[in-house]
Design a protein around this motif. Sequence first.
Motif, PDB file in Angstrom:
ATOM      1  N   VAL A 120       0.868  -1.179   0.000  1.00 13.90           N
ATOM      2  CA  VAL A 120       0.000   0.000   0.000  1.00 13.90           C
ATOM      3  C   VAL A 120       0.905   1.228   0.000  1.00 13.90           C
ATOM      4  CG1 VAL A 120      -1.695   1.375   1.268  1.00 13.90           C
ATOM      5  CG2 VAL A 120      -1.895  -1.122   1.237  1.00 13.90           C
ATOM      6  N   ASP A 121       0.711   2.120  -0.946  1.00 16.75           N
ATOM      7  CA  ASP A 121       1.516   3.344  -1.034  1.00 16.75           C
ATOM      8  C   ASP A 121       0.765   4.562  -0.511  1.00 16.75           C
ATOM      9  OD1 ASP A 121       3.925   2.340  -2.392  1.00 16.75           O
ATOM     10  OD2 ASP A 121       2.545   1.906  -4.029  1.00 16.75           O
ATOM     11  N   VAL A 122      -0.534   4.609  -0.795  1.00 13.50           N
ATOM     12  CA  VAL A 122      -1.349   5.768  -0.421  1.00 13.50           C
ATOM     13  C   VAL A 122      -2.648   5.280   0.212  1.00 13.50           C
ATOM     14  CG1 VAL A 122      -2.570   7.816  -1.248  1.00 13.50           C
ATOM     15  CG2 VAL A 122      -0.408   7.147  -2.319  1.00 13.50           C
ATOM     16  N   LEU A 123      -2.978   5.846   1.354  1.00 22.22           N
ATOM     17  CA  LEU A 123      -4.268   5.585   1.987  1.00 22.22           C
ATOM     18  C   LEU A 123      -5.045   6.884   2.059  1.00 22.22           C
ATOM     19  CD1 LEU A 123      -6.403   4.059   3.696  1.00 22.22           C
ATOM     20  CD2 LEU A 123      -5.016   4.638   5.714  1.00 22.22           C
ATOM     21  N   CYS A 124      -6.265   6.876   1.549  1.00 25.72           N
ATOM     22  CA  CYS A 124      -7.156   8.019   1.693  1.00 25.72           C
ATOM     23  C   CYS A 124      -8.371   7.579   2.506  1.00 25.72           C
ATOM     24  CB  CYS A 124      -7.590   8.563   0.334  1.00 25.72           C
ATOM     25  SG  CYS A 124      -8.679  10.003   0.488  1.00 25.72           S
ATOM     26  N   THR A 152      -5.514   3.459   9.309  1.00 23.85           N
ATOM     27  CA  THR A 152      -4.194   4.085   9.289  1.00 23.85           C
ATOM     28  C   THR A 152      -3.169   3.177   9.950  1.00 23.85           C
ATOM     29  OG1 THR A 152      -5.216   6.279   9.362  1.00 23.85           O
ATOM     30  CG2 THR A 152      -2.889   6.136   9.962  1.00 23.85           C
ATOM     31  N   GLN A 153      -3.553   2.541  11.028  1.00 24.65           N
ATOM     32  CA  GLN A 153      -2.650   1.608  11.712  1.00 24.65           C
ATOM     33  C   GLN A 153      -2.245   0.466  10.772  1.00 24.65           C
ATOM     34  OE1 GLN A 153      -4.183  -0.902  15.009  1.00 24.65           O
ATOM     35  NE2 GLN A 153      -2.650   0.129  16.284  1.00 24.65           N
ATOM     36  N   ALA A 154      -3.225  -0.080  10.067  1.00 24.65           N
ATOM     37  CA  ALA A 154      -2.945  -1.176   9.140  1.00 24.65           C
ATOM     38  C   ALA A 154      -2.051  -0.726   7.985  1.00 24.65           C
ATOM     39  CB  ALA A 154      -4.256  -1.741   8.598  1.00 24.65           C
ATOM     40  N   ALA A 155      -2.344   0.446   7.429  1.00 20.65           N
ATOM     41  CA  ALA A 155      -1.578   0.936   6.277  1.00 20.65           C
ATOM     42  C   ALA A 155      -0.147   1.308   6.661  1.00 20.65           C
ATOM     43  CB  ALA A 155      -2.282   2.143   5.662  1.00 20.65           C
ATOM     44  N   THR A 156       0.016   1.966   7.797  1.00 16.72           N
ATOM     45  CA  THR A 156       1.365   2.408   8.187  1.00 16.72           C
ATOM     46  C   THR A 156       2.268   1.239   8.552  1.00 16.72           C
ATOM     47  OG1 THR A 156       0.481   2.889  10.407  1.00 16.72           O
ATOM     48  CG2 THR A 156       0.735   4.747   8.885  1.00 16.72           C
ATOM     49  N   LYS A 157       1.699   0.125   8.999  1.00 17.97           N
ATOM     50  CA  LYS A 157       2.524  -1.068   9.236  1.00 17.97           C
ATOM     51  C   LYS A 157       3.173  -1.537   7.939  1.00 17.97           C
ATOM     52  CE  LYS A 157       0.080  -2.968  13.260  1.00 17.97           C
ATOM     53  NZ  LYS A 157      -0.824  -4.058  13.741  1.00 17.97           N
ATOM     54  N   ILE A 158       2.416  -1.451   6.866  1.00 19.71           N
ATOM     55  CA  ILE A 158       2.932  -1.845   5.545  1.00 19.71           C
ATOM     56  C   ILE A 158       3.920  -0.804   5.033  1.00 19.71           C
ATOM     57  CG2 ILE A 158       2.275  -2.318   3.147  1.00 19.71           C
ATOM     58  CD1 ILE A 158      -0.541  -3.103   4.332  1.00 19.71           C
ATOM     59  N   ALA A 182       5.675   1.432   6.685  1.00 19.21           N
ATOM     60  CA  ALA A 182       6.877   1.606   7.512  1.00 19.21           C
ATOM     61  C   ALA A 182       7.975   0.637   7.125  1.00 19.21           C
ATOM     62  CB  ALA A 182       6.515   1.449   8.985  1.00 19.21           C
ATOM     63  N   LYS A 183       7.609  -0.543   6.663  1.00 18.26           N
ATOM     64  CA  LYS A 183       8.614  -1.542   6.294  1.00 18.26           C
ATOM     65  C   LYS A 183       9.454  -1.088   5.111  1.00 18.26           C
ATOM     66  CE  LYS A 183       5.924  -5.468   8.010  1.00 18.26           C
ATOM     67  NZ  LYS A 183       5.168  -6.703   7.638  1.00 18.26           N
ATOM     68  N   LYS A 184       8.843  -0.325   4.212  1.00 18.68           N
ATOM     69  CA  LYS A 184       9.589   0.147   3.037  1.00 18.68           C
ATOM     70  C   LYS A 184       9.978   1.616   3.158  1.00 18.68           C
ATOM     71  CE  LYS A 184       5.268   0.863   0.566  1.00 18.68           C
ATOM     72  NZ  LYS A 184       4.485   0.526  -0.637  1.00 18.68           N
ATOM     73  N   ARG A 185       9.595   2.219   4.308  1.00 20.95           N
ATOM     74  CA  ARG A 185       9.969   3.592   4.647  1.00 20.95           C
ATOM     75  C   ARG A 185       9.477   4.612   3.615  1.00 20.95           C
ATOM     76  NH1 ARG A 185      13.337   3.099   8.944  1.00 20.95           N
ATOM     77  NH2 ARG A 185      13.827   5.324   8.928  1.00 20.95           N
ATOM     78  N   LYS A 186       8.251   4.464   3.205  1.00 17.86           N
ATOM     79  CA  LYS A 186       7.613   5.464   2.340  1.00 17.86           C
ATOM     80  C   LYS A 186       6.111   5.222   2.324  1.00 17.86           C
ATOM     81  CE  LYS A 186       7.992   2.993  -2.062  1.00 17.86           C
ATOM     82  NZ  LYS A 186       8.415   3.070  -3.471  1.00 17.86           N
ATOM     83  N   GLY A 187       5.377   6.296   2.159  1.00 17.13           N
ATOM     84  CA  GLY A 187       3.931   6.183   2.090  1.00 17.13           C
ATOM     85  C   GLY A 187       3.273   7.508   2.425  1.00 17.13           C
ATOM     86  N   GLU A 233       4.634  10.713  14.505  1.00 16.59           N
ATOM     87  CA  GLU A 233       5.133   9.381  14.826  1.00 16.59           C
ATOM     88  C   GLU A 233       5.832   8.701  13.653  1.00 16.59           C
ATOM     89  OE1 GLU A 233       2.462   6.681  16.708  1.00 16.59           O
ATOM     90  OE2 GLU A 233       1.980   8.049  18.363  1.00 16.59           O
ATOM     91  N   PHE A 234       5.393   8.971  12.432  1.00 14.56           N
ATOM     92  CA  PHE A 234       5.909   8.228  11.288  1.00 14.56           C
ATOM     93  C   PHE A 234       6.810   9.045  10.363  1.00 14.56           C
ATOM     94  CE2 PHE A 234       2.320   5.672  12.640  1.00 14.56           C
ATOM     95  CZ  PHE A 234       2.836   4.378  12.548  1.00 14.56           C
ATOM     96  N   SER A 235       7.131  10.274  10.741  1.00 16.53           N
ATOM     97  CA  SER A 235       7.993  11.092   9.880  1.00 16.53           C
ATOM     98  C   SER A 235       9.350  10.432   9.662  1.00 16.53           C
ATOM     99  CB  SER A 235       8.172  12.484  10.482  1.00 16.53           C
ATOM    100  OG  SER A 235       8.767  12.389  11.771  1.00 16.53           O
ATOM    101  N   GLY A 236       9.865   9.769  10.698  1.00 15.59           N
ATOM    102  CA  GLY A 236      11.160   9.100  10.572  1.00 15.59           C
ATOM    103  C   GLY A 236      11.117   7.880   9.689  1.00 15.59           C
ATOM    104  N   ARG A 237       9.935   7.439   9.329  1.00 14.89           N
ATOM    105  CA  ARG A 237       9.764   6.277   8.447  1.00 14.89           C
ATOM    106  C   ARG A 237       9.430   6.684   7.016  1.00 14.89           C
ATOM    107  NH1 ARG A 237      10.847   0.992  10.529  1.00 14.89           N
ATOM    108  NH2 ARG A 237      10.717   1.140  12.788  1.00 14.89           N
ATOM    109  N   GLY A 238       9.539   7.970   6.725  1.00 15.83           N
ATOM    110  CA  GLY A 238       9.278   8.435   5.366  1.00 15.83           C
ATOM    111  C   GLY A 238       7.811   8.496   5.011  1.00 15.83           C
TER     112      GLY A 238
END
Length: 299
Positions: free
Chosen positions: A134-138, A172-178, A180-185, A222-227
Amino acid sequence: MAATSACLSQQLAGVRAAGNMRRGAGNALRLLRAASSRSAATSAKTTCSVQQLESGVCVVTGASRGIGRAIALELGAAGCKVAVNYAGSKDKAEEVAHLIEQSGGEAITIGANMGKLEDIERLFKEVTDKWGTVDVLCNNAGITRDTLMMRMKPEQWQEVIDVNLTGVFYATQAATKIMAKKRKGRVINIASVVGLVGNAGQANYAATKGGVIALTKTVAREFSGRGITANSIAPGFIASDMTAAIDKKYEEMILSSIPLGRYGQPEEVAGLVRFLGLDPAAAYITGQTFAIDGGMTMC
């Protein structure tokens, strides 16, 4: 003679000073060039990383009609793979998916109640099973159960909270888990101007939209460091089936409160989602709330 000597000393001092200035300027120029080179290299890496988001996998909740439909179509027209979520309007969702495929994108439809955790988990499993990421969540899905606070029943409060706020959190929790692993989204949450200024008869809705705005800022931190970037959009009066049903006498009052004097169009919201979700120029934007309201809430 003494005067001549003093004059000569001043001239020599001036020459030395000029030489120092030239050397200083030369050093500064070299430092500037080095910094510029490092900056260009960093910029190139950043741009390359961000551009990989283009034509990525997008999840749009509540995408069968209205603003969600326009967002899904906009992302599909950009060549994205779009998961078109719906709660009850399967036929309308399939129509959106068909239009996306006609425009050159890919699409799947996924029925899921965004007020239920098990449905949300299944939605993201289906997306990753199909496209791997997942790259983009709206987060667009939302409901209303309007009435004055003194008359609002517990179930009217809770149902709106479950879909409009808790559902946004779990998605958002589900999407950011995905992501965060690739550090972009990128996460874009559709809030409302009601979340900024409140509205009589919408205590439940206003609470959820204000909560979404605050949640967005927390996700951004929280997720800025993960891109991962997170932003929210607060639409005002957007043309829809609901606005079409407004009595003319009330419509005149509404339009008079909007500096631009008209309703917004779903496509105008969708255009900003596309920018925030896909454009490399949006890579440095996070934690922000953008009102699309014709100037209605300007200070």
